[in-house]
Design an enzyme around this catalytic site. Sequence first.
Site, short mmCIF file in Angstrom:
data_model
loop_
_atom_site.label_atom_id
_atom_site.label_comp_id
_atom_site.label_asym_id
_atom_site.label_seq_id
_atom_site.Cartn_x
_atom_site.Cartn_y
_atom_site.Cartn_z
N ARG A 16 0.84 -1.21 0.00
CA ARG A 16 0.00 0.00 0.00
C ARG A 16 0.87 1.25 0.00
O ARG A 16 0.40 2.33 -0.39
CB ARG A 16 -0.95 -0.01 1.22
CG ARG A 16 -1.77 1.24 1.38
CD ARG A 16 -3.02 1.04 2.22
NE ARG A 16 -2.76 0.29 3.43
CZ ARG A 16 -2.15 0.78 4.53
NH1 ARG A 16 -1.74 2.04 4.56
NH2 ARG A 16 -1.95 0.03 5.59
N TYR A 72 -16.82 16.22 -14.63
CA TYR A 72 -17.45 14.89 -14.57
C TYR A 72 -18.43 14.84 -13.38
O TYR A 72 -18.11 15.36 -12.30
CB TYR A 72 -16.34 13.84 -14.46
CG TYR A 72 -16.80 12.50 -13.99
CD1 TYR A 72 -17.75 11.79 -14.72
CD2 TYR A 72 -16.28 11.93 -12.83
CE1 TYR A 72 -18.18 10.54 -14.27
CE2 TYR A 72 -16.70 10.69 -12.39
CZ TYR A 72 -17.66 10.00 -13.12
OH TYR A 72 -18.08 8.78 -12.68
N ASP A 95 -7.56 17.89 -14.52
CA ASP A 95 -7.92 16.52 -14.90
C ASP A 95 -7.74 16.43 -16.42
O ASP A 95 -8.45 17.08 -17.18
CB ASP A 95 -9.37 16.25 -14.49
CG ASP A 95 -9.87 14.86 -14.88
OD1 ASP A 95 -9.31 14.27 -15.83
OD2 ASP A 95 -10.82 14.38 -14.25
N LYS A 152 -9.70 5.32 -19.01
CA LYS A 152 -10.19 5.78 -20.31
C LYS A 152 -9.13 5.56 -21.40
O LYS A 152 -8.72 4.44 -21.63
CB LYS A 152 -10.63 7.24 -20.16
CG LYS A 152 -11.51 7.50 -18.93
CD LYS A 152 -12.84 6.83 -19.06
CE LYS A 152 -13.76 6.82 -17.85
NZ LYS A 152 -13.54 7.59 -16.67
N1 PLP Z 1 -12.39 12.34 -14.62
C1 PLP Z 1 -13.14 12.31 -15.74
C2 PLP Z 1 -13.04 13.45 -16.70
C3 PLP Z 1 -14.02 11.25 -15.97
O1 PLP Z 1 -14.75 11.25 -17.09
C4 PLP Z 1 -14.10 10.21 -15.01
C5 PLP Z 1 -15.00 9.06 -15.20
O2 PLP Z 1 -15.80 9.02 -16.14
C6 PLP Z 1 -13.31 10.28 -13.87
C7 PLP Z 1 -12.45 11.35 -13.70
C8 PLP Z 1 -13.36 9.20 -12.82
O3 PLP Z 1 -12.56 8.15 -13.21
P1 PLP Z 1 -12.73 6.63 -12.68
O4 PLP Z 1 -14.02 6.12 -13.23
O5 PLP Z 1 -11.52 5.94 -13.20
O6 PLP Z 1 -12.77 6.68 -11.20
#
Ligand code: PLP
Length: 411
Positions: free
Chosen positions: A61, A114, A187, A211
């Site tokens: 961890r 998101y 992000d 993704k």
């Molecule tokens: N950031 C963006 C722009 C996303 O579209 C998503 C999920 O769709 C996330 C973060 C969250 O990612 P995760 O599903 O891997 O936790």
Amino acid sequence: MQHFDPIESLANMRHEFGEHGGVNMSIETSTTFTVMDAETMPEIFQGHFGPEQGGCYLYGRHFNPTVYVLGRQIAALEGAESGYCTASGMSAIAGTVMQLCSSGDHIVSSSTVYGGTFALFKEYLPEKCGLSVSFVDAGDLSAVEAAFTERTKLLYVEAMSNPTLRVADIPRLAKIAHAHGAQLVVDNTFCPLILSPLQLGADIVIHSLTKFINGASDAIAGAVCGSTDFISSLMDLHQGSFMLLGPTMDPRVAYSISMRLAHLGLRVSEHSRRALTFASRLEELGLPVIYPGLPTHPDHTLLDGMRNQGYGWGGIFCVDLETSAEASTFMELLQNKDRFGLMAVSLGFFETLLSCSALSTSSEMTPEEQARAGIRPGLVRVSIGYTGSLEQRWSQMEDALRKMGRLPAGS
Ligand code: PLP
């Protein structure tokens, strides 16, 4: 800005050999690690030894050798000093924010993020951690500036927003954050390789590796990149949110994502090539398409000024069909009649994924919040895949539009 190419940066890394000289790195599945001398153990706990000091590992961890390699690879892609991988994009976001903020602190966030991030900021963190969050239109720089308070620790944006595909002006946002003693957290999930936020002035970059970076929709994973000081703070034995909350990536997942980095550039270029072709053709047909690669997109010039060459404009476009009923018909035709793609959330997969954001990944927002974020009820997000030939896929799209009466007569 100095020349920076994410793929060249990755290729400059030392090659990771396997334990027996294999051309691929080994997967270290052990959760705990031995020491030769008893006195080494407390020295690891005191931070005198670690992955970079003596190659010492303690416990999975904290650091795992395979996960550690992937962290360094993602850092190389972003041109960061350090990187660390987590079990999901959400845990990367939550851990980062909790590391930067304490109870009573304030966050300025783009109003178009998101849905999971939005709920984390609007509901979870204020309730559980006593943070306050102001949501602003990140394209309105005076509104961003005006939202800062004495307690603001970070400005949070998506490089390309989910799902509206607005592009953040990273250099200007970084200046505003820094003028207020805050950090700019970006992000970059929607545009790996295309944008390099740290090179443009951001302090921390987050990815949902789930993704494009993984690309096979078979693993949930995340990453954070930034300064070595910041990444080390996340792993601190007393105060590190990753160490103490434990969103640990499985080393098998780290290995499998690492194996896919070699073709990330090819994949992103092909996603982008197809998205641009589809968006241009839809626009020519007079359909309401949103894609930053089109000169008519409001952020086209901004993105052009910031993007790395060779990876296009991104693999996602949206079609605004006004109502959720029209959006549903369109997606059902594309999936069930034309085999164009799959009705599913997520993005960056080799198959095309179709979702109506207002009813799915942005449904954490109220209709008013969606309207403020520019998320219209009939907005269909298309994460374009690269299976089949482009012309085969285009004729499937045309067929669905024809059935909906959306193609001009004669086409
Ligand atoms: N950031 C963006 C722009 C996303 O579209 C998503 C999920 O769709 C996330 C973060 C969250 O990612 P995760 O599903 O891997 O936790």
